[in-house]
Scaffold this motif. Structure first.
Motif, PDB file in Angstrom:
ATOM      1  N   CYS A 124       0.858  -1.190   0.000  1.00  0.00           N
ATOM      2  CA  CYS A 124       0.000   0.000   0.000  1.00  0.00           C
ATOM      3  C   CYS A 124       0.890   1.234   0.000  1.00  0.00           C
ATOM      4  CB  CYS A 124      -0.911   0.005   1.214  1.00  0.00           C
ATOM      5  SG  CYS A 124      -2.059   1.424   1.278  1.00  0.00           S
TER       6      CYS A 124
ATOM      7  N   ARG B 244       1.147   5.703  -1.690  1.00  0.00           N
ATOM      8  CA  ARG B 244       0.508   6.785  -2.432  1.00  0.00           C
ATOM      9  C   ARG B 244       0.797   6.733  -3.926  1.00  0.00           C
ATOM     10  NH1 ARG B 244       2.512  11.987   0.770  1.00  0.00           N
ATOM     11  NH2 ARG B 244       4.440  10.822   0.492  1.00  0.00           N
ATOM     12  N   GLY B 245       1.993   6.273  -4.293  1.00  0.00           N
ATOM     13  CA  GLY B 245       2.390   6.315  -5.691  1.00  0.00           C
ATOM     14  C   GLY B 245       2.130   5.014  -6.432  1.00  0.00           C
ATOM     15  N   LYS B 246       1.271   5.057  -7.429  1.00  0.00           N
ATOM     16  CA  LYS B 246       0.963   3.847  -8.202  1.00  0.00           C
ATOM     17  C   LYS B 246       2.187   3.325  -8.948  1.00  0.00           C
ATOM     18  CE  LYS B 246      -2.326   1.834 -11.459  1.00  0.00           C
ATOM     19  NZ  LYS B 246      -3.519   2.084 -12.303  1.00  0.00           N
TER      20      LYS B 246
ATOM     21  N   LEU C 140       4.202   1.216  -6.612  1.00  0.00           N
ATOM     22  CA  LEU C 140       3.535  -0.044  -6.299  1.00  0.00           C
ATOM     23  C   LEU C 140       3.606  -1.007  -7.483  1.00  0.00           C
ATOM     24  CD1 LEU C 140       0.401   1.352  -4.436  1.00  0.00           C
ATOM     25  CD2 LEU C 140       2.304   0.085  -3.412  1.00  0.00           C
ATOM     26  N   GLU C 141       3.490  -0.484  -8.692  1.00  0.00           N
ATOM     27  CA  GLU C 141       3.617  -1.325  -9.879  1.00  0.00           C
ATOM     28  C   GLU C 141       5.027  -1.898  -9.966  1.00  0.00           C
ATOM     29  OE1 GLU C 141       1.446  -2.352 -11.888  1.00  0.00           O
ATOM     30  OE2 GLU C 141      -0.259  -0.987 -11.911  1.00  0.00           O
TER      31      GLU C 141
ATOM     32  N   TYR D 157      -1.544  -5.081  -4.602  1.00  0.00           N
ATOM     33  CA  TYR D 157      -1.536  -3.821  -3.867  1.00  0.00           C
ATOM     34  C   TYR D 157      -2.919  -3.181  -3.839  1.00  0.00           C
ATOM     35  CZ  TYR D 157      -1.277  -1.325  -8.400  1.00  0.00           C
ATOM     36  OH  TYR D 157      -1.530  -0.833  -9.657  1.00  0.00           O
ATOM     37  N   GLU D 158      -3.077  -2.324  -2.857  1.00  0.00           N
ATOM     38  CA  GLU D 158      -4.281  -1.503  -2.705  1.00  0.00           C
ATOM     39  C   GLU D 158      -3.828  -0.071  -2.457  1.00  0.00           C
ATOM     40  OE1 GLU D 158      -7.370  -2.361  -3.018  1.00  0.00           O
ATOM     41  OE2 GLU D 158      -7.374  -4.555  -2.831  1.00  0.00           O
ATOM     42  N   ARG D 159      -4.493   0.880  -3.071  1.00  0.00           N
ATOM     43  CA  ARG D 159      -4.167   2.289  -2.829  1.00  0.00           C
ATOM     44  C   ARG D 159      -4.844   2.789  -1.557  1.00  0.00           C
ATOM     45  NH1 ARG D 159      -3.125   4.993  -7.547  1.00  0.00           N
ATOM     46  NH2 ARG D 159      -2.437   6.729  -6.237  1.00  0.00           N
ATOM     47  N   ASP D 160      -5.956   2.168  -1.172  1.00  0.00           N
ATOM     48  CA  ASP D 160      -6.719   2.554   0.013  1.00  0.00           C
ATOM     49  C   ASP D 160      -6.167   1.786   1.229  1.00  0.00           C
ATOM     50  OD1 ASP D 160      -8.562   2.805   2.092  1.00  0.00           O
ATOM     51  OD2 ASP D 160     -10.297   2.769   0.765  1.00  0.00           O
TER      52      ASP D 160
END
Length: 288
Positions: A37, A39-41, A44-45, A56-59
């Motif tokens: 988890c 803030r930056g997609k 995470l990718e 992954y989850e952004r929330d």
């Protein structure tokens, strides 16, 4: 959790510290699933591509659902707000731990926010580099290092053993100590050196006796000494503010010795300079 093995681990803040933990636990076979988890997609990718996390989850609330253990690897001043946000989604019996470099303020601010039935173990792995982000993570970061845990009288013994076993699984020696001692020790061996490195780079970079930037002439010694000044500014801003008392005490201590050295140089005192350098060399050599 089966035995001490973690079924589902959620890492909030998948950078050098959190990412390396995920990788190391996977290699050790100590975890079933790792959920990331942040803030930056793009980060995470990258973590997903590198095998650091399984999904992954952004929330943050969605990320911690069903997690057996949640590892918080974000700057220390974000931890209280983060725990306040995820608290309603933590399952009964979950363990919450962190990797923050300051422990007193974290315990004071986070402990009251932890729901009943959830166990908080404040911790700090003594490891790192000046790099950040998922791509900086590597599985051997914690091997041969120490991890300090700061339990108190309210700490659940079972949860403490799980977190201790987790750090041992990635190759760390686990040490328990009071939070106040941790903050004073780290102010001396980690926080002060970073303040000195940042100050040195600013001092040399601002030297205007010549037109060009003399940092361009820096060689191995200067670069090695100031490597840590490339560390994440946000993280170190938060450390300076949350460990203010202990850090200022150590900065005063440093100033005493720097003033002593400055006076010996001004006087051209050969014997005192030699004694000063010899004393430092002997203390440094004793570490090795």
């Amino acid at each position: 959790m089966k035995g001490h093995r973690i079924g589902r681990l959620t890492v909030i803040g998948v950078g050098l510290i959190g990412g390396s933990l995920g990788l190391a636990l996977k290699e050790a076979g100590f975890v079933g699933e790792v959920v990331g988890c942040g803030r930056g997609k793009p980060n995470l990718e990258a973590a997903l591509r590198l095998g650091i996390i399984d999904r992954y989850e952004r929330d943050p609330q969605k990320a911690v659902l069903g997690a057996d253990l949640v590892f918080l690897a974000t700057p220390v001043r974000t931890l209280a707000d983060l725990v306040r946000e995820i608290a309603p989604a933590l399952k009964d019996g979950a363990i919450l731990t962190d990797g923050g470099s300051v422990k007193g303020s974290v315990l004071r601010e986070v402990s009251p926010l932890v729901p009943a039935g959830v166990h908080f173990i404040a911790g700090h792995p003594i490891a790192g580099t000046e790099n950040s982000g998922a791509e900086a993570a590597f599985s051997t970061l914690y091997q041969g290092k120490r991890c300090i845990l700061t339990p108190n009288t309210q700490t659940d013994a079972g949860a403490l053993e799980v977190v201790s076993a987790m750090w041992r699984a990635v190759g760390s020696e686990v040490i328990c100590m009071p939070a106040e001692k941790h903050d004073r020790v780290l102010a001396a061996i980690s926080h002060l050196p970073h303040m000195v490195a940042y100050s040195l780079v600013n001092a040399v970079g601002s030297y205007d006796h010549y037109e060009e930037n003399i940092l361009e002439y820096s060689a191995g010694g200067f670069r090695d000494f100031t490597r840590i000044a490339s560390s994440d500014p946000t993280m170190w801003r938060d450390i300076a503010l949350t460990n203010q008392v202990a850090l200022l005490e150590m900065m005063d201590q440093f100033q005493l010795f720097f003033d002593e050295l400055k006076e010996d140089i001004r006087k051209g005192d050969i014997d005192r300079l030699c004694e000063f350098f010899l004393r430092s060399k002997q203390l440094r050599d004793a570490i090795l």
